[in-house]
Design a protein around this motif. Structure first.
Motif, PDB file in Angstrom:
ATOM      1  N   THR A  73       9.284  18.099   7.434  1.00  0.00           N
ATOM      2  CA  THR A  73       9.731  17.591   5.963  1.00  0.00           C
ATOM      3  C   THR A  73       8.684  16.754   5.326  1.00  0.00           C
ATOM      4  O   THR A  73       7.458  16.753   5.544  1.00  0.00           O
ATOM      5  CB  THR A  73      11.194  16.532   6.412  1.00  0.00           C
ATOM      6  OG1 THR A  73      11.523  16.232   4.961  1.00  0.00           O
ATOM      7  CG2 THR A  73      10.631  15.235   7.132  1.00  0.00           C
ATOM      8  N   ASP A  74       9.098  16.417   4.047  1.00  0.00           N
ATOM      9  CA  ASP A  74       8.069  15.528   3.286  1.00  0.00           C
ATOM     10  C   ASP A  74       8.706  14.130   3.372  1.00  0.00           C
ATOM     11  O   ASP A  74       9.756  13.807   3.278  1.00  0.00           O
ATOM     12  CB  ASP A  74       8.117  15.865   1.903  1.00  0.00           C
ATOM     13  CG  ASP A  74       7.217  17.067   1.666  1.00  0.00           C
ATOM     14  OD1 ASP A  74       6.300  17.421   2.800  1.00  0.00           O
ATOM     15  OD2 ASP A  74       6.984  17.791   0.726  1.00  0.00           O
ATOM     16  N   VAL A  75       7.956  13.060   3.327  1.00  0.00           N
ATOM     17  CA  VAL A  75       7.918  11.691   3.129  1.00  0.00           C
ATOM     18  C   VAL A  75       7.601  11.521   1.667  1.00  0.00           C
ATOM     19  O   VAL A  75       6.575  11.485   1.275  1.00  0.00           O
ATOM     20  CB  VAL A  75       7.373  10.741   4.185  1.00  0.00           C
ATOM     21  CG1 VAL A  75       7.563   9.289   3.645  1.00  0.00           C
ATOM     22  CG2 VAL A  75       7.830  11.043   5.568  1.00  0.00           C
ATOM     23  N   ASP A  76       8.552  11.089   0.941  1.00  0.00           N
ATOM     24  CA  ASP A  76       8.428  10.943  -0.579  1.00  0.00           C
ATOM     25  C   ASP A  76       7.447  10.064  -0.898  1.00  0.00           C
ATOM     26  O   ASP A  76       6.456  10.135  -1.693  1.00  0.00           O
ATOM     27  CB  ASP A  76       9.606  10.900  -1.397  1.00  0.00           C
ATOM     28  CG  ASP A  76      10.691  12.017  -1.496  1.00  0.00           C
ATOM     29  OD1 ASP A  76       9.913  13.262  -1.250  1.00  0.00           O
ATOM     30  OD2 ASP A  76      11.672  11.865  -1.266  1.00  0.00           O
ATOM     31  N   LEU A  77       7.653   8.925  -0.396  1.00  0.00           N
ATOM     32  CA  LEU A  77       6.867   7.469  -0.523  1.00  0.00           C
ATOM     33  C   LEU A  77       6.829   6.823   1.040  1.00  0.00           C
ATOM     34  O   LEU A  77       7.517   6.959   1.634  1.00  0.00           O
ATOM     35  CB  LEU A  77       7.374   6.651  -1.411  1.00  0.00           C
ATOM     36  CG  LEU A  77       7.227   6.788  -2.850  1.00  0.00           C
ATOM     37  CD1 LEU A  77       8.202   5.796  -3.456  1.00  0.00           C
ATOM     38  CD2 LEU A  77       5.913   7.128  -3.445  1.00  0.00           C
ATOM     39  N   PHE A  78       5.194   6.569   1.369  1.00  0.00           N
ATOM     40  CA  PHE A  78       5.102   5.792   2.537  1.00  0.00           C
ATOM     41  C   PHE A  78       4.726   4.248   2.147  1.00  0.00           C
ATOM     42  O   PHE A  78       3.699   4.289   1.384  1.00  0.00           O
ATOM     43  CB  PHE A  78       4.155   6.317   3.344  1.00  0.00           C
ATOM     44  CG  PHE A  78       3.667   5.706   4.605  1.00  0.00           C
ATOM     45  CD1 PHE A  78       4.165   5.564   5.670  1.00  0.00           C
ATOM     46  CD2 PHE A  78       2.250   4.946   4.520  1.00  0.00           C
ATOM     47  CE1 PHE A  78       3.641   4.842   6.866  1.00  0.00           C
ATOM     48  CE2 PHE A  78       1.800   4.289   5.869  1.00  0.00           C
ATOM     49  CZ  PHE A  78       2.579   4.243   6.729  1.00  0.00           C
ATOM     50  N   LEU A  79       5.254   3.398   2.409  1.00  0.00           N
ATOM     51  CA  LEU A  79       5.132   2.064   2.101  1.00  0.00           C
ATOM     52  C   LEU A  79       4.283   1.236   3.263  1.00  0.00           C
ATOM     53  O   LEU A  79       4.917   1.406   4.635  1.00  0.00           O
ATOM     54  CB  LEU A  79       6.214   1.377   1.487  1.00  0.00           C
ATOM     55  CG  LEU A  79       6.938   1.787   0.203  1.00  0.00           C
ATOM     56  CD1 LEU A  79       8.214   0.871   0.216  1.00  0.00           C
ATOM     57  CD2 LEU A  79       6.149   2.590  -0.600  1.00  0.00           C
ATOM     58  N   TYR A  80       3.399   0.602   3.300  1.00  0.00           N
ATOM     59  CA  TYR A  80       2.843  -0.275   4.205  1.00  0.00           C
ATOM     60  C   TYR A  80       2.618  -1.890   3.744  1.00  0.00           C
ATOM     61  O   TYR A  80       1.955  -2.086   2.627  1.00  0.00           O
ATOM     62  CB  TYR A  80       1.445   0.001   4.638  1.00  0.00           C
ATOM     63  CG  TYR A  80       0.616  -0.372   5.792  1.00  0.00           C
ATOM     64  CD1 TYR A  80       1.010  -0.013   7.140  1.00  0.00           C
ATOM     65  CD2 TYR A  80      -0.026  -1.573   5.629  1.00  0.00           C
ATOM     66  CE1 TYR A  80       0.351  -0.815   8.118  1.00  0.00           C
ATOM     67  CE2 TYR A  80      -0.804  -2.329   6.657  1.00  0.00           C
ATOM     68  CZ  TYR A  80      -0.370  -1.837   7.845  1.00  0.00           C
ATOM     69  OH  TYR A  80      -1.029  -2.513   9.076  1.00  0.00           O
ATOM     70  N   PHE A  95       0.903  -1.138  -0.048  1.00  0.00           N
ATOM     71  CA  PHE A  95      -0.037   0.074   0.153  1.00  0.00           C
ATOM     72  C   PHE A  95       0.836   1.198   0.094  1.00  0.00           C
ATOM     73  O   PHE A  95       1.890   1.218   1.103  1.00  0.00           O
ATOM     74  CB  PHE A  95      -1.032   0.017   1.232  1.00  0.00           C
ATOM     75  CG  PHE A  95      -1.879   1.162   1.347  1.00  0.00           C
ATOM     76  CD1 PHE A  95      -3.137   0.959   0.506  1.00  0.00           C
ATOM     77  CD2 PHE A  95      -1.670   2.400   2.049  1.00  0.00           C
ATOM     78  CE1 PHE A  95      -4.037   2.151   0.662  1.00  0.00           C
ATOM     79  CE2 PHE A  95      -2.604   3.343   2.089  1.00  0.00           C
ATOM     80  CZ  PHE A  95      -3.431   3.290   1.599  1.00  0.00           C
ATOM     81  N   VAL A  96       0.598   2.096  -1.111  1.00  0.00           N
ATOM     82  CA  VAL A  96       1.633   3.130  -1.219  1.00  0.00           C
ATOM     83  C   VAL A  96       1.076   4.600  -1.168  1.00  0.00           C
ATOM     84  O   VAL A  96       0.048   4.638  -1.638  1.00  0.00           O
ATOM     85  CB  VAL A  96       2.451   3.109  -2.477  1.00  0.00           C
ATOM     86  CG1 VAL A  96       3.564   4.035  -2.598  1.00  0.00           C
ATOM     87  CG2 VAL A  96       2.889   1.737  -2.640  1.00  0.00           C
ATOM     88  N   VAL A  97       1.634   5.609  -0.464  1.00  0.00           N
ATOM     89  CA  VAL A  97       1.003   6.787  -0.248  1.00  0.00           C
ATOM     90  C   VAL A  97       2.220   7.816  -0.690  1.00  0.00           C
ATOM     91  O   VAL A  97       3.388   7.625  -0.183  1.00  0.00           O
ATOM     92  CB  VAL A  97       0.534   7.172   0.946  1.00  0.00           C
ATOM     93  CG1 VAL A  97       0.042   8.503   0.862  1.00  0.00           C
ATOM     94  CG2 VAL A  97      -0.710   6.386   1.279  1.00  0.00           C
ATOM     95  N   ARG A  98       1.968   8.755  -1.768  1.00  0.00           N
ATOM     96  CA  ARG A  98       3.161   9.612  -2.049  1.00  0.00           C
ATOM     97  C   ARG A  98       3.130  11.136  -1.404  1.00  0.00           C
ATOM     98  O   ARG A  98       1.893  11.438  -1.337  1.00  0.00           O
ATOM     99  CB  ARG A  98       2.972   9.590  -3.498  1.00  0.00           C
ATOM    100  CG  ARG A  98       4.192  10.592  -4.174  1.00  0.00           C
ATOM    101  CD  ARG A  98       4.079  10.646  -5.690  1.00  0.00           C
ATOM    102  NE  ARG A  98       4.894  11.989  -5.937  1.00  0.00           N
ATOM    103  CZ  ARG A  98       4.441  13.050  -6.936  1.00  0.00           C
ATOM    104  NH1 ARG A  98       3.297  12.587  -7.650  1.00  0.00           N
ATOM    105  NH2 ARG A  98       5.134  14.037  -6.830  1.00  0.00           N
ATOM    106  N   SER A  99       4.164  11.568  -1.107  1.00  0.00           N
ATOM    107  CA  SER A  99       4.106  12.858  -0.673  1.00  0.00           C
ATOM    108  C   SER A  99       3.551  13.329   0.628  1.00  0.00           C
ATOM    109  O   SER A  99       2.325  14.030   0.371  1.00  0.00           O
ATOM    110  CB  SER A  99       3.858  13.911  -1.746  1.00  0.00           C
ATOM    111  OG  SER A  99       3.927  15.000  -1.372  1.00  0.00           O
ATOM    112  N   ILE A 100       3.869  12.832   1.726  1.00  0.00           N
ATOM    113  CA  ILE A 100       3.042  12.983   2.929  1.00  0.00           C
ATOM    114  C   ILE A 100       4.004  13.930   3.859  1.00  0.00           C
ATOM    115  O   ILE A 100       5.131  14.066   3.945  1.00  0.00           O
ATOM    116  CB  ILE A 100       3.065  11.859   3.807  1.00  0.00           C
ATOM    117  CG1 ILE A 100       2.238  10.711   2.998  1.00  0.00           C
ATOM    118  CG2 ILE A 100       2.347  11.985   5.122  1.00  0.00           C
ATOM    119  CD1 ILE A 100       2.243   9.522   3.847  1.00  0.00           C
ATOM    120  N   LYS A 101       3.153  15.013   4.496  1.00  0.00           N
ATOM    121  CA  LYS A 101       3.919  15.971   5.229  1.00  0.00           C
ATOM    122  C   LYS A 101       4.138  15.406   6.640  1.00  0.00           C
ATOM    123  O   LYS A 101       3.147  15.180   7.260  1.00  0.00           O
ATOM    124  CB  LYS A 101       3.000  17.419   5.197  1.00  0.00           C
ATOM    125  CG  LYS A 101       3.100  17.685   3.987  1.00  0.00           C
ATOM    126  CD  LYS A 101       2.108  19.220   3.999  1.00  0.00           C
ATOM    127  CE  LYS A 101       1.691  19.988   2.757  1.00  0.00           C
ATOM    128  NZ  LYS A 101       3.026  20.289   1.816  1.00  0.00           N
TER     129      LYS A 101
END
Length: 344
Positions: A41-48, A26-32
């Protein structure tokens, strides 16, 4: 092709997102990433991911496609961010092709996707699917305004994403339920937009991931225990039933210290507050999603909802899978919304 021209870094993030989606993440892009309201900062990709029934892995991915990527520095930065956010893994994606960068990353438990890997990713169409990219999705949200809340849809979306970093618990779950309620009502209003349904799909995917993480330590429990955990979590939040009762008792005691006894009925007040908690119809959600079979499907369903949210061709709720229609109906029932108004 995207209708919006992406920068080099954005394009790399999208390609990596598709790569990890195809691996089952499960992937979400660009998380503050924020601290007390300040953006850090930003997290470029968050993987679950869900490696086993009792373990979960959350991964932050740092993507840098610059001519001078400062890869060794990014290893330090990315590992530090992982530890601050208390995640399980971290990855650096870089244009740097030097072998010692990967070696340095391995010594520090940071996976490095080097320039050789990124070049192969750039040159293949194997992972290209018909999805909106992040910028296109946000552009759709910006056309719709959450007038009742006084905020724009983009801001709501950014907040929901940020919660995945720090609120994968029952408080975060309830926050998402409130957002889902608003969107369900908007979708039933008769003047909803395509963006409303897309946001609904995405928030439900966040809800399922948050629930999956919240109950990870209770997979081995009996179904009744799991149902009670989910039901109480929705009713009382992260602090639980016992702590909520203690807070109510403390509040009542404080009230009694400055009010005359004849001015209030302490037992009646406590019973009324507890009654309102019990009136929250969480049992059906707990019974359905606390089932062993459904627990195993939480992550796959989240990935499917996410796919519908970003599908270039809009997918009507009635054209989603029967499994996802059941989730939509369950959430409608939770808020006493006629499911026929959504599943049309």
């Amino acid at each position: 092709m995207s209708s919006l021209e992406l920068k080099k870094g954005e394009l790399a993030e999208e390609r990596l997102r598709l790569y990890f989606l195809n691996l089952g993440y499960f992937v979400v892009r660009s998380i503050k990433a924020e601290y007390k309201g300040f953006e850090v900062t930003d997290v470029d990709l968050f993987l679950y991911s869900r490696p086993s029934p009792i373990s979960r892995e959350r991964t932050n991915v740092d993507v840098k496609m610059k001519q001078k990527p400062q890869a060794l520095e990014r290893v330090f930065w990315t590992k530090g961010l992982k530890e601050v956010l208390e995640l399980e893994k971290c990855i650096v994606a870089t244009t740097d092709k030097r072998s010692h960068v990967g070696e340095f990353g391995a010594k520090n438990d940071v996976l490095v996707l080097d320039g050789n890997f990124m070049n192969k990713l750039d040159s293949t169409e194997r992972y290209s699917i018909d999805r909106l990219n992040e910028e296109e999705f946000i552009a759709l949200l910006e056309k719709s305004t959450v007038s009742k809340l006084g905020d724009d849809w983009k801001k709501q979306y950014e907040e929901a994403k940020s919660n995945l970093l720090v609120r994968l618990d029952f408080d975060g779950l309830n926050n998402l339920l409130n957002r889902i309620k608003f969107l369900l009502e908007e979708c039933c209003s008769g003047h909803s937009s395509e963006a409303c349904y897309r946001a609904l799909y995405l928030y439900i995917s966040f809800f399922l991931v948050t629930l999956d993480y919240s109950i990870k330590d209770f997979s081995y429990k009996d179904q009744k225990d799991r149902e009670d955990l989910i039901s109480d979590g929705i009713r009382y939040g992260l602090i639980g039933k016992k702590k909520s009762s203690e807070i109510i008792s403390m509040s009542s005691a404080l009230m009694s210290s400055f009010m005359k006894k004849e001015d209030y009925d302490l037992d009646a007040i406590e019973n009324e507050v507890l009654s309102q908690f019990m009136d929250i119809p969480s049992n059906d959600i707990a019974s359905y999603l606390g089932n062993t079979k459904m627990m195993q499907r939480l992550l796959p369903m989240a990935i499917e909802f996410e796919g519908y949210a970003f599908s270039r061709d809009f997918i009507n709720p009635m054209n989603t899978s029967s499994e996802l229609q059941s989730i939509l109906g369950l959430l409608c029932d939770f808020y006493s919304i006629d499911r026929k108004l959504i599943l049309v």
